[in-house]
Design a protein around this motif. Structure first.
Motif, PDB file in Angstrom:
ATOM      1  N   SER A 181     -49.581  13.876 -63.433  1.00 52.46           N
ATOM      2  CA  SER A 181     -48.203  14.191 -63.050  1.00 52.46           C
ATOM      3  C   SER A 181     -48.243  14.816 -61.657  1.00 52.46           C
ATOM      4  N   ARG A 182     -47.079  15.010 -61.060  1.00 52.92           N
ATOM      5  CA  ARG A 182     -47.027  15.639 -59.735  1.00 52.92           C
ATOM      6  C   ARG A 182     -47.603  17.059 -59.774  1.00 52.92           C
ATOM      7  N   GLU A 183     -47.523  17.707 -60.928  1.00 50.00           N
ATOM      8  CA  GLU A 183     -48.043  19.072 -61.084  1.00 50.00           C
ATOM      9  C   GLU A 183     -49.512  19.091 -61.506  1.00 50.00           C
ATOM     10  N   ASN A 184     -50.035  17.977 -61.977  1.00 50.21           N
ATOM     11  CA  ASN A 184     -51.379  17.903 -62.547  1.00 50.21           C
ATOM     12  C   ASN A 184     -52.144  16.793 -61.826  1.00 50.21           C
TER      13      ASN A 184
END
Length: 129
Positions: free
Chosen positions: A117-120
């Motif tokens: 994901s964009r955060e991960n």
């Protein structure tokens, strides 16, 4: 059929054909993913890593990257991915010309996963021999 009717039918067929070709295929956004790969506590000198889901395989969108000195960077579609790692060498044995240095639990029967994901975006994999 008259010549101008044949031309007209041909033009209509071409127009219909090109309308189907103009539809844009939407490719999923890809996220820059980085990380390290070690085996037996040491950086993997070289190999390959791929991130895939069943849908990625069906769409022909598997993301792969080279591993060099234990590090990689890849552009991967978001979502839960199965991770596959290989490091293939050529042998002197004619019966087994190539050998994968990575155990099957990290490739053919991989249990590795990554939820991209964009955060991960950073995934390190510490493999055992």
């Amino acid at each position: 059929m008259k010549t101008h009717e044949i031309v007209w039918v041909g033009l209509v067929a071409v127009l219909i054909g090109t309308l189907g070709c103009t539809a844009e295929r939407r490719f999923p956004d890809r996220i820059e993913v980085t990380g390290k790969v070690t085996i037996g506590g040491e950086p993997l000198p070289n190999g390959s890593i791929s991130f895939r889901s069943d849908q990625d395989i069906a769409d022909g969108m598997v993301a792969s990257a080279d591993i060099k000195d234990g590090q990689y960077a890849a552009k991967v579609p978001a979502g839960e991915k199965k991770v596959v790692i290989h490091s293939v060498i050529q042998t002197s044995d004619p019966a087994h010309e190539f050998m994968d240095l990575i155990p099957v639990q990290y490739n053919k029967k991989s249990t590795l996963t990554a939820d991209v994901s964009r955060e991960n975006t950073e995934f390190d994999f510490h493999l055992t021999k």
